[in-house]
Design an enzyme around this catalytic site. Structure first.
Site, PDB file in Angstrom:
ATOM      1  N   ASP A 165      -2.260  -0.669   5.700  1.00 14.95           N
ATOM      2  CA  ASP A 165      -2.481  -0.483   7.249  1.00 14.95           C
ATOM      3  C   ASP A 165      -4.213  -0.424   7.517  1.00 14.95           C
ATOM      4  OD1 ASP A 165      -3.144   1.632   5.470  1.00 14.95           O
ATOM      5  OD2 ASP A 165      -2.651   3.123   6.972  1.00 14.95           O
ATOM      6  N   ASP A 186       0.795  -1.207   0.013  1.00 20.16           N
ATOM      7  CA  ASP A 186      -0.011  -0.136   0.039  1.00 20.16           C
ATOM      8  C   ASP A 186       0.909   1.133   0.092  1.00 20.16           C
ATOM      9  OD1 ASP A 186      -2.379   1.470   0.441  1.00 20.16           O
ATOM     10  OD2 ASP A 186      -1.934   1.519   2.247  1.00 20.16           O
TER      11      ASP A 186
END
Length: 211
Positions: free
Chosen positions: A172, A8
């Site tokens: 996350d 990410d």
């Protein structure tokens, strides 16, 4: 065996400052709570990240939402870049150390405003664009779909011929982590802005010793 590492971007590659971004959008007359959640967007904010609309159309809709005659690409970009607190250079150097041994991919819900900056030399303190650190960039607005939809992961895997079970995804967002795991992708969940280098090294070390 782990052959592919998918990262990410916000909160992982760069440290994220949500409050600063929200402040910049508020200054332009946008209520962030109306369009942005903890790990996803809504309305025309989601439309630009899913590729349903392009950057000029986003600017038109942002102008309409704020009652302004027009909003330029640069004005909208300045708001979006509020999310970018900094890019820890040690994380980038770790990517370069990993790159000869693993297939490195970015897999991010993002938009053309942020990525124009990321693909420029202004991205890192080393004066290098984000493309220098990855083999492939998979951006939601280019894929035409956002995480956590399973097809977002499938399109990335298929594009580079990656097998789910040989891939590790770092994010996350627990929603995104759960979606990846459901497809058989190995996962590493870290807190937003936390340093993921040690836990990643531990996973890779265990994987190499299990062969």
């Amino acid at each position: 065996m782990i052959r592919n590492l998918l990262f990410d971007m916000g909160g992982i590659i760069f440290r994220q400052n949500t409050e600063e971004a929200f402040s910049r959008f508020r200054a332009m007359g946008i209520d962030p709570a109306q369009y942005m959640g903890a790990y996803g967007q809504r309305g025309f904010f989601l439309d630009v990240e899913s590729g349903s609309i392009d950057a000029p159309t986003f600017c038109e809709r942002m102008a309409a939402a704020t009652g302004r005659a027009s909003i330029s690409f640069e004005e909208a970009q300045q708001c979006w870049l509020g999310f970018l607190q900094d890019v820890p250079v040690e994380r980038l150097h770790t990517l370069l150390e990993l790159k000869p041994h693993y297939h490195l991919c970015l897999l991010s819900n993002t938009n053309p405003f942020i990525m124009q900056h990321m693909r420029s030399e202004a991205f890192s303190a080393d004066g290098l664009p984000i493309t220098h650190y990855f083999h492939s960039l998979f951006c939601s607005y280019e894929l035409g779909i956002c995480k956590p939809h399973p097809d977002c992961f499938r399109r990335a895997l298929d594009a580079d011929g990656m097998r789910a079970e040989e891939s590790l995804f770092i994010d996350d967002s627990m929603r995104n982590i759960e979606a990846a795991a459901a497809l058989g992708i190995q996962v590493l969940h870290v807190e937003t802005n936390a340093d993921w280098r040690a836990p990643l090294a531990e996973i890779l070390d265990k994987a190499s010793h299990s062969l």
